[in-house]
Motif scaffolding. Structure first.
Motif, PDB file in Angstrom:
ATOM      1  N   GLN A 170       7.519  11.888  -2.345  1.00 49.54           N
ATOM      2  CA  GLN A 170       7.716  13.298  -2.679  1.00 49.54           C
ATOM      3  C   GLN A 170       7.066  14.216  -1.639  1.00 49.54           C
ATOM      4  O   GLN A 170       7.665  15.216  -1.226  1.00 49.54           O
ATOM      5  CB  GLN A 170       7.164  13.598  -4.086  1.00 49.54           C
ATOM      6  CG  GLN A 170       7.936  12.919  -5.201  1.00 49.54           C
ATOM      7  CD  GLN A 170       7.676  11.408  -5.317  1.00 49.54           C
ATOM      8  OE1 GLN A 170       6.655  10.876  -4.870  1.00 49.54           O
ATOM      9  NE2 GLN A 170       8.638  10.694  -5.901  1.00 49.54           N
ATOM     10  N   GLU A 171       5.855  13.871  -1.204  1.00 45.99           N
ATOM     11  CA  GLU A 171       5.199  14.677  -0.172  1.00 45.99           C
ATOM     12  C   GLU A 171       5.978  14.597   1.139  1.00 45.99           C
ATOM     13  O   GLU A 171       6.165  15.607   1.829  1.00 45.99           O
ATOM     14  CB  GLU A 171       3.756  14.210   0.049  1.00 45.99           C
ATOM     15  CG  GLU A 171       3.020  15.077   1.056  1.00 45.99           C
ATOM     16  CD  GLU A 171       1.600  14.622   1.324  1.00 45.99           C
ATOM     17  OE1 GLU A 171       0.901  15.362   2.060  1.00 45.99           O
ATOM     18  OE2 GLU A 171       1.172  13.562   0.837  1.00 45.99           O
ATOM     19  N   TRP A 172       6.464  13.413   1.498  1.00 48.09           N
ATOM     20  CA  TRP A 172       7.225  13.252   2.725  1.00 48.09           C
ATOM     21  C   TRP A 172       8.513  14.092   2.666  1.00 48.09           C
ATOM     22  O   TRP A 172       8.871  14.761   3.624  1.00 48.09           O
ATOM     23  CB  TRP A 172       7.522  11.787   2.989  1.00 48.09           C
ATOM     24  CG  TRP A 172       8.437  11.555   4.146  1.00 48.09           C
ATOM     25  CD1 TRP A 172       9.532  10.749   4.168  1.00 48.09           C
ATOM     26  CD2 TRP A 172       8.366  12.130   5.460  1.00 48.09           C
ATOM     27  NE1 TRP A 172      10.142  10.798   5.401  1.00 48.09           N
ATOM     28  CE2 TRP A 172       9.439  11.641   6.210  1.00 48.09           C
ATOM     29  CE3 TRP A 172       7.496  13.020   6.073  1.00 48.09           C
ATOM     30  CZ2 TRP A 172       9.679  12.003   7.536  1.00 48.09           C
ATOM     31  CZ3 TRP A 172       7.715  13.391   7.397  1.00 48.09           C
ATOM     32  CH2 TRP A 172       8.795  12.880   8.109  1.00 48.09           C
ATOM     33  N   ASN A 176       0.771  -1.237   0.000  1.00 48.44           N
ATOM     34  CA  ASN A 176       0.000   0.000   0.000  1.00 48.44           C
ATOM     35  C   ASN A 176       0.803   1.290   0.000  1.00 48.44           C
ATOM     36  O   ASN A 176       0.238   2.352  -0.276  1.00 48.44           O
ATOM     37  CB  ASN A 176      -0.968   0.000   1.189  1.00 48.44           C
ATOM     38  CG  ASN A 176      -2.007  -1.089   1.057  1.00 48.44           C
ATOM     39  OD1 ASN A 176      -2.922  -0.986   0.253  1.00 48.44           O
ATOM     40  ND2 ASN A 176      -1.847  -2.151   1.814  1.00 48.44           N
ATOM     41  N   LEU A 177       2.089   1.228   0.327  1.00 56.89           N
ATOM     42  CA  LEU A 177       2.873   2.461   0.243  1.00 56.89           C
ATOM     43  C   LEU A 177       2.991   2.880  -1.213  1.00 56.89           C
ATOM     44  O   LEU A 177       3.173   2.036  -2.096  1.00 56.89           O
ATOM     45  CB  LEU A 177       4.286   2.256   0.802  1.00 56.89           C
ATOM     46  CG  LEU A 177       4.468   2.353   2.300  1.00 56.89           C
ATOM     47  CD1 LEU A 177       5.913   2.009   2.672  1.00 56.89           C
ATOM     48  CD2 LEU A 177       4.106   3.717   2.848  1.00 56.89           C
ATOM     49  N   PRO A 178       2.898   4.176  -1.481  1.00 55.01           N
ATOM     50  CA  PRO A 178       3.109   4.642  -2.856  1.00 55.01           C
ATOM     51  C   PRO A 178       4.514   4.267  -3.351  1.00 55.01           C
ATOM     52  O   PRO A 178       5.453   4.106  -2.561  1.00 55.01           O
ATOM     53  CB  PRO A 178       2.943   6.156  -2.743  1.00 55.01           C
ATOM     54  CG  PRO A 178       2.024   6.331  -1.570  1.00 55.01           C
ATOM     55  CD  PRO A 178       2.454   5.259  -0.600  1.00 55.01           C
ATOM     56  N   ALA A 179       4.663   4.149  -4.652  1.00 54.10           N
ATOM     57  CA  ALA A 179       5.941   3.770  -5.257  1.00 54.10           C
ATOM     58  C   ALA A 179       7.038   4.744  -4.847  1.00 54.10           C
ATOM     59  O   ALA A 179       6.815   5.954  -4.741  1.00 54.10           O
ATOM     60  CB  ALA A 179       5.804   3.749  -6.779  1.00 54.10           C
ATOM     61  N   GLY A 180       8.218   4.181  -4.610  1.00 52.56           N
ATOM     62  CA  GLY A 180       9.387   4.991  -4.293  1.00 52.56           C
ATOM     63  C   GLY A 180      10.003   4.676  -2.946  1.00 52.56           C
ATOM     64  O   GLY A 180      11.205   4.833  -2.766  1.00 52.56           O
ATOM     65  N   PHE A 181       9.191   4.238  -1.999  1.00 51.33           N
ATOM     66  CA  PHE A 181       9.732   3.842  -0.702  1.00 51.33           C
ATOM     67  C   PHE A 181      10.427   2.485  -0.853  1.00 51.33           C
ATOM     68  O   PHE A 181      10.039   1.674  -1.695  1.00 51.33           O
ATOM     69  CB  PHE A 181       8.619   3.716   0.351  1.00 51.33           C
ATOM     70  CG  PHE A 181       8.023   5.026   0.764  1.00 51.33           C
ATOM     71  CD1 PHE A 181       8.701   5.890   1.611  1.00 51.33           C
ATOM     72  CD2 PHE A 181       6.761   5.405   0.323  1.00 51.33           C
ATOM     73  CE1 PHE A 181       8.147   7.096   2.010  1.00 51.33           C
ATOM     74  CE2 PHE A 181       6.189   6.608   0.718  1.00 51.33           C
ATOM     75  CZ  PHE A 181       6.886   7.459   1.561  1.00 51.33           C
ATOM     76  N   GLU A 182      11.441   2.245  -0.042  1.00 49.65           N
ATOM     77  CA  GLU A 182      12.120   0.959  -0.020  1.00 49.65           C
ATOM     78  C   GLU A 182      12.061   0.373   1.381  1.00 49.65           C
ATOM     79  O   GLU A 182      11.836   1.093   2.348  1.00 49.65           O
ATOM     80  CB  GLU A 182      13.583   1.108  -0.470  1.00 49.65           C
ATOM     81  CG  GLU A 182      13.711   1.412  -1.940  1.00 49.65           C
ATOM     82  CD  GLU A 182      15.152   1.451  -2.423  1.00 49.65           C
ATOM     83  OE1 GLU A 182      16.085   1.179  -1.624  1.00 49.65           O
ATOM     84  OE2 GLU A 182      15.343   1.761  -3.604  1.00 49.65           O
TER      85      GLU A 182
END
Length: 152
Positions: free
Chosen positions: A139-141, A33-39
């Motif tokens: 990006q928001e984070w 569920n996390l948006p793409a980009g987090f690892e």
């Protein structure tokens, strides 16, 4: 409790057996569920989801060699902890979570600044955690993080 794990699977294998299922479920929720980009990886001796240096080369201001942390999951002595930096940094997200929690769980919310403590592992509001996981992009984070850091 701190575990000496090199991988997320190793971490889960080291925690008490009765917590392995719930911690694995948290992990799967954030993976899906996390948006793409987090690892995902081990960060601060916990399961971590973070903004990698490839998206945010500056890293974490406390130690720029570390990626920018976002969510951590840990088995502590008396509870499972969910550390969510977005809840701490964005008032609207915090307000939403606090308002929604009683709709999903019969127990009182046990929360610090960014830490939600789950002492009753049979009544974890997984559906609410799924919703929370999708509410902030990397990006928001980064924007929220940089705004907070630049104020200091």
């Amino acid at each position: 409790m701190q575990y000496q794990a090199e991988t997320v699977d190793d971490y889960i294998d080291q925690i008490p057996e009765e917590r392995q299922g719930p911690v694995q479920k948290f992990r799967e929720i954030f993976q899906k569920n996390l948006p793409a980009g987090f690892e995902e990886g081990i960060l601060y001796k916990m399961i971590g989801f973070y903004v990698p240096h490839s998206l945010y080369p500056d890293g974490y201001h406390c130690n720029p060699k570390d990626p920018l942390p976002f969510v951590n999951i840990a088995s502590q002595k008396n509870f499972i902890a969910l550390y969510h930096s977005g809840i701490y940094a964005k008032k609207e997200l915090y307000d939403w979570f606090v308002a929604e929690y009683p709709k999903h769980c019969k127990y009182k919310l046990d929360m610090g600044k960014s830490c939600v403590r789950f002492k009753k592992i049979d009544d974890i509001p997984y559906q609410l955690i799924e919703e929370l996981a999708g509410k902030m992009t990397p990006q928001e984070w980064i924007e929220i993080y940089e705004t907070a850091i630049k104020k200091k």
